[in-house]
Design a protein around this motif. Structure first.
Motif, PDB file in Angstrom:
ATOM      1  N   GLY A 115      47.870 -22.332   7.236  1.00 43.07           N
ATOM      2  CA  GLY A 115      49.285 -22.104   7.521  1.00 43.07           C
ATOM      3  C   GLY A 115      50.069 -23.383   7.664  1.00 43.07           C
ATOM      4  O   GLY A 115      49.866 -24.346   6.914  1.00 43.07           O
ATOM      5  N   LEU A 116      50.955 -23.407   8.652  1.00 48.41           N
ATOM      6  CA  LEU A 116      51.886 -24.514   8.851  1.00 48.41           C
ATOM      7  C   LEU A 116      51.509 -25.345  10.063  1.00 48.41           C
ATOM      8  O   LEU A 116      50.839 -24.870  10.981  1.00 48.41           O
ATOM      9  N   LYS A 117      51.989 -26.583  10.049  1.00 53.95           N
ATOM     10  CA  LYS A 117      51.960 -27.422  11.240  1.00 53.95           C
ATOM     11  C   LYS A 117      53.400 -27.680  11.661  1.00 53.95           C
ATOM     12  O   LYS A 117      54.224 -28.128  10.858  1.00 53.95           O
ATOM     13  N   PHE A 152      58.453 -28.788   9.816  1.00 54.39           N
ATOM     14  CA  PHE A 152      57.242 -28.078   9.421  1.00 54.39           C
ATOM     15  C   PHE A 152      56.613 -28.721   8.189  1.00 54.39           C
ATOM     16  O   PHE A 152      57.324 -29.160   7.278  1.00 54.39           O
ATOM     17  N   THR A 153      55.293 -28.760   8.159  1.00 57.53           N
ATOM     18  CA  THR A 153      54.560 -29.236   6.989  1.00 57.53           C
ATOM     19  C   THR A 153      53.388 -28.292   6.734  1.00 57.53           C
ATOM     20  O   THR A 153      53.117 -27.387   7.524  1.00 57.53           O
ATOM     21  N   SER A 154      52.699 -28.526   5.635  1.00 55.51           N
ATOM     22  CA  SER A 154      51.497 -27.741   5.360  1.00 55.51           C
ATOM     23  C   SER A 154      50.400 -28.131   6.349  1.00 55.51           C
ATOM     24  O   SER A 154      50.416 -29.219   6.936  1.00 55.51           O
ATOM     25  N   GLY A 155      49.439 -27.258   6.520  1.00 52.79           N
ATOM     26  CA  GLY A 155      48.393 -27.484   7.510  1.00 52.79           C
ATOM     27  C   GLY A 155      47.521 -28.687   7.233  1.00 52.79           C
ATOM     28  O   GLY A 155      46.879 -29.212   8.138  1.00 52.79           O
ATOM     29  N   LYS A 156      47.478 -29.153   5.989  1.00 54.52           N
ATOM     30  CA  LYS A 156      46.594 -30.263   5.627  1.00 54.52           C
ATOM     31  C   LYS A 156      47.120 -31.613   6.105  1.00 54.52           C
ATOM     32  O   LYS A 156      46.364 -32.584   6.186  1.00 54.52           O
ATOM     33  N   TRP A 157      48.419 -31.707   6.404  1.00 54.20           N
ATOM     34  CA  TRP A 157      48.999 -32.988   6.817  1.00 54.20           C
ATOM     35  C   TRP A 157      48.329 -33.484   8.096  1.00 54.20           C
ATOM     36  O   TRP A 157      48.181 -32.726   9.061  1.00 54.20           O
ATOM     37  N   PHE A 172      59.182 -16.507   7.020  1.00 54.62           N
ATOM     38  CA  PHE A 172      58.188 -16.891   8.026  1.00 54.62           C
ATOM     39  C   PHE A 172      58.630 -18.156   8.758  1.00 54.62           C
ATOM     40  O   PHE A 172      58.551 -18.246   9.976  1.00 54.62           O
ATOM     41  N   GLU A 173      59.119 -19.144   7.999  1.00 53.82           N
ATOM     42  CA  GLU A 173      59.556 -20.403   8.612  1.00 53.82           C
ATOM     43  C   GLU A 173      60.793 -20.198   9.477  1.00 53.82           C
ATOM     44  O   GLU A 173      60.943 -20.840  10.522  1.00 53.82           O
TER      45      GLU A 173
END
Length: 275
Positions: A141-143, A159-164, A255-256
């Motif tokens: 999900g999101l960070k 917000f960023t992608s979870g991989k950041w 969602f955001e």
């Protein structure tokens, strides 16, 4: 809840008036009423807009309430107004933070259980999979990257992608802080280059230092780091209290937007209480 509803509507309405904003003349609900409904849904109904619409209409707070499906249309036309409202709360929080102490951290928000990743329609790809170090597990999900004041309200978020990772996200904070502010963080944010850049703009950055680094803070400074770091963890807990186990959204944008509304609702809860 009644005092919160009145306070939120008054703030939204006064803010829009000060901006010279006008609702479309053919609209059944004013934009202030739409904003109020969305925020109350986040604060008291786990983001369930249908329940919020029903309660606010049946109790006479917004008699001209639209049906749930029709309400979603004006809601998605005004995300910029929620951004302005958040910035207003941020300025209020900064003015109520005379010591100039802030803390940053990330808050992972899963869009689905790990077992359902292959079925997720909102986000697709490995970039959305990230680790949760404290729980020793991964999420999808999101960070949410947060900066909070000494007393808890959130003043910056994106917000960023979870991989950041945290250091990468650290570069994207606006750092629109008063001169001589101090920002605390955990050891994941250690980066001498960014620390030096912030010093040039009058902001002191003090993350927990890893044990293998030469630059170590004295023991009294380490105590203050632990003390002020707890504030952002408390704010994360308050967000968790508002978030439901599953957030319903049809699109990633929706969602955001819901997540952003939970952030605003958390600020309102800290600034004005939950009454």
């Amino acid at each position: 809840m009644e005092l919160t509803i009145v306070a939120v509507y008054t703030i939204c309405n006064d803010l829009l008036i000060s901006l010279g904003h006008q609702t479309h003349p053919n609209a059944q609900m004013t934009d202030a009423e739409v904003m109020t409904t969305a925020i109350i849904a986040a604060q008291f109904f786990c983001g369930n807009h249908q329940r919020a619409c029903s309660v606010l209409k049946n109790h006479g707070y917004i008699p001209n309430m639209l049906g749930h499906s029709r309400y979603n249309r004006p809601l998605h036309w005004i995300p910029h107004l929620f951004q302005i409202l958040f910035e207003y709360f941020a300025e209020v929080s900064k003015s109520n933070n005379p010591n100039g102490i802030y803390a940053i951290d990330t808050y992972p928000v899963a869009v689905c259980d790990n077992i359902r990743i292959s079925q997720c329609r909102l986000y697709q790809g490995e970039e959305w999979r990230g680790p949760i170090a404290s729980k020793r597990r991964h999420f999808y999900g999101l960070k949410a990257h947060l900066m909070v004041t000494e007393s808890g309200p959130i003043v910056e978020v994106f917000f960023t992608s979870g991989k950041w990772n945290d250091v990468r996200g650290m570069r994207y904070f606006p750092y629109g802080l008063p001169q001589d502010s101090v920002v605390y963080a955990d050891k994941a944010y250690c980066n001498y280059g960014i620390e030096d850049e912030l010093k040039e703009v009058g902001t002191t950055f003090k993350p927990h230092q890893k044990k293998n680094l030469k630059h170590q803070f004295p023991s009294w400074e380490v105590y203050l780091q632990h003390l002020h770091r707890k504030r952002v963890e408390v704010t994360n807990s308050l967000i968790t209290q508002l978030l439901p186990k599953s957030t319903h959204a049809v699109t990633a944008t929706g969602f955001e937007l819901k997540l952003f509304l939970f952030i605003i609702a958390t600020n309102i809860k800290q600034l004005y209480g939950d009454r």
